[in-house]
Design an enzyme around this catalytic site. Structure first.
Site, PDB file in Angstrom:
ATOM      1  N   CYS A 104     -12.932 -22.629  39.852  1.00  0.00           N
ATOM      2  CA  CYS A 104     -11.334 -22.596  40.022  1.00  0.00           C
ATOM      3  C   CYS A 104     -11.019 -22.077  38.957  1.00  0.00           C
ATOM      4  CB  CYS A 104     -10.892 -24.225  40.754  1.00  0.00           C
ATOM      5  SG  CYS A 104      -9.619 -24.502  41.269  1.00  0.00           S
TER       6      CYS A 104
ATOM      7  N   CYS B 274      -7.375 -24.347  39.099  1.00  0.00           N
ATOM      8  CA  CYS B 274      -7.868 -25.243  37.800  1.00  0.00           C
ATOM      9  C   CYS B 274      -7.955 -25.123  36.481  1.00  0.00           C
ATOM     10  CB  CYS B 274      -8.673 -26.342  38.627  1.00  0.00           C
ATOM     11  SG  CYS B 274      -8.732 -26.408  40.231  1.00  0.00           S
ATOM     12  N   ASP B 275      -8.767 -24.422  36.846  1.00  0.00           N
ATOM     13  CA  ASP B 275      -9.075 -24.184  34.622  1.00  0.00           C
ATOM     14  C   ASP B 275      -8.866 -23.497  33.922  1.00  0.00           C
ATOM     15  OD1 ASP B 275     -10.453 -26.526  34.908  1.00  0.00           O
ATOM     16  OD2 ASP B 275     -12.455 -25.554  36.199  1.00  0.00           O
TER      17      ASP B 275
END
Length: 556
Positions: free
Chosen positions: A384, A387-388
């Site tokens: 992701c 997300c990261d």
């Protein structure tokens, strides 16, 4: 329950055996175990005695080793059995009317209490072996170390021991590497109870030798977790009894059963319970993909949390409402009977019933299937970019994939990373407008017609190995992060024939989460929702729950 004609016991240490009535399962869950131990400890303390060891025999009953201190054993047993029956809300007696007790060791000649206890334990160990009693667990008032068990000398022996440890802790063995706290407890257990090297332990747990070493050097978690002695958990956390898993009852007809323990499913449960409905949750992996996310920085109200910590907060919130949840087991079949009741078959051997369902089983990221991918997941390998991505600011990263999600990830990462390298086995399949934007970026390099052979590194990602399909030349590229963006597979195979799905397997719903089947709602990544984000899934769970509430009210 207990015999009424007993006099006060002689001073000494006793083995007490209490068995259940035929057909009564005494301890149904770890919550029952913990409640029973609390009841025993409080009763023994009030009677001036000391609990030295115990054995919970599941369906059969229990065994205690206690220092009676000249007290009334009969009265103590009556108090324990009645209190536990009240905890169970039992309408019929759980235990047999009589228990068995006999003296294991008696003070003689001023012998130290520690020697007396060890003498009692040695005698009980012989009896336990002869009579098939389960091994004891040392209690809070023990005054000598428990006998050392045989240490596993081979990986096979250690693995067998680990499986027994997991079974006793209420943990599915295959889930041990997936939950950090459980995994670390298992590593410490292997270190203490086997002769395996750190490298051998690492091979069992999917970690490097240096990672195992760091885990062993770090202080154990202060929070109670699976894999630790139940008595220790109760002592460390007085509120544990209120937050441990509630058992789900196959005999209960629930208003709604929720399949999935990620943010969508947990938030749906939260909203439905607050509306007054009876709810049960099936969560083979609590938290879903959130639990294995390294760091979460884009969930409102939390500047930075690990995925495991955020999952724990979700679970604690739902547990505070006493929502029954089945963890680590999987649903095997979902069907609707002729009366319109939904039947959920679980591999715990039971079938559960409800008026409605919420399907929130999420999706699974497609994997490359190359060496190093699984081993370095969460340590440089991620699925992701949204997300990261911010965790890799200023670093060199790789994006694997060639569709819209991969190109969009590369575009986003190019704004914060030093360089972005895209690797794809064929040609880019993204929209032309996205490809045009990509080609204008000076810090993005694209390798097409290229296989990603492995993700390399010890404690974290250090590089990748790639091979050009045309020339067959192999080279290594240094990188700190690998973003795998090759799509998702919705976990919806179980619902084929129950609800309508699209060609990709995603469940089709209306704007409120209603599926094609009346009474069945769906939320989160298992649906056609484009953006696979924690906060979006949680919101979808709330929306589906509110819509289902309206449906249940209308149904009457």
């Amino acid at each position: 329950m207990a015999r009424q004609n007993r006099k006060k016991a002689e001073d000494g240490i006793y083995h007490i055996r209490q068995r259940s009535k035929k057909g009564c399962w005494v301890f149904r869950s770890v919550m029952d175990d913990a409640a029973f131990l609390r009841i025993v400890c409080e009763a023994v303390q009030r009677n001036g005695g000391a609990l030295l060891a115990y054995s919970l025999a599941g369906p059969k009953g229990y065994d205690l080793i206690l220092d009676a201190n000249g007290g009334d054993i009969s009265g103590l047993m009556k108090e324990i059995n009645i209190s536990y029956s009240h905890h169970r809300k039992a309408k019929e007696p759980i235990f047999k009317d009589r228990f068995v007790s006999h003296l294991l060791a008696q003070p003689r000649g001023g012998a130290p209490q520690e020697d007396l206890f060890c003498q009692a334990l040695d005698r009980w160990m012989v009896e336990a072996h002869e009579e098939g009693t389960p091994e004891f667990t040392t209690g809070p008032d023990a005054r000598c170390p428990a006998p050392r068990k045989k240490r596993g000398r081979t990986k096979q022996e250690a693995q067998s021991m680990l499986f027994e440890w997991a079974k006793g802790a209420g943990v599915a063995p295959l889930t041990i590497p997936l939950e950090k706290a459980v995994r670390n407890a298992a590593i410490r257990y292997l270190k203490a109870h086997s002769t395996l090297t750190l490298k051998e332990i690492g091979s069992l747990m999917g970690l490097s030798e240096s990672s195992i070493s760091k885990i062993l050097k770090a202080p154990p978690s202060k929070h109670p977790t699976k894999g630790t002695n139940l008595m220790t958990q109760v002592e460390q956390s007085p509120t544990l009894l209120q937050t441990m898993d509630q058992p789900m009852d196959p005999a209960t007809h629930y208003d709604c059963l929720i399949l999935g323990g990620g943010p969508a499913g947990l938030n749906a449960a939260l909203y439905l319970v607050r509306k007054g409905w009876t709810v049960g949750i099936f969560a083979s992996a609590v938290g879903g993909q959130v639990a294995s996310t390294s760091t979460v920085e884009n969930y409102l109200g939390t500047r930075e949390l690990t995925g495991a910590d955020l999952t724990a907060r979700f679970e604690d919130h739902v547990a505070s409402l006493n929502v029954p949840m089945i963890k680590y087991y999987s649903v095997t079949q979902v069907q609707k009977d002729e009366k319109g009741t939904f039947e959920v078959h679980c591999d715990d051997g039971n079938t559960y019933h409800s008026t409605s369902l919420i399907l929130a089983t999420g999706s699974s990221s497609r994997k490359l299937g190359v060496p190093g991918e699984q081993e370095l997941y969460g340590r440089g390998v991620t699925y992701c970019a949204i997300c990261d991505g911010p965790l890799y600011r200023g670093q060199d990263v790789v994006v694997a994939g060639g569709g819209n999600s991969a190109v969009e990830a590369a575009l986003d990462l190019s704004k914060i990373c030093n360089t972005v390298t895209m690797v794809h086995r064929s040609v880019l399949r993204a929209d032309r407008i996205l490809i045009d934007q990509l080609e204008r970026l000076p810090n993005v390099t694209v390798h097409l017609g290229t296989d990603l052979l492995s993700v390399d590194g010890e404690d974290g990602v250090e590089g990748i190995t790639i091979r050009d399909r045309q020339s067959q030349s192999v080279q290594s590229l240094p990188t700190r992060g690998v973003f795998v963006e090759i799509g998702y597979t919705p976990n919806s195979q179980l619902f084929e024939g129950l609800v309508a799905r699209n060609a990709q397997g995603e469940i089709l719903t209306d704007e409120n989460g209603q599926t094609s089947e009346p009474g069945v709602f769906a939320a989160g990544d298992v649906t056609t929702e484009r953006y696979k984000q924690i906060i979006i899934a949680a919101g979808a769970g709330a929306k589906a729950a509110l819509a289902l509430n309206d449906w249940l009210v209308t149904k009457g």
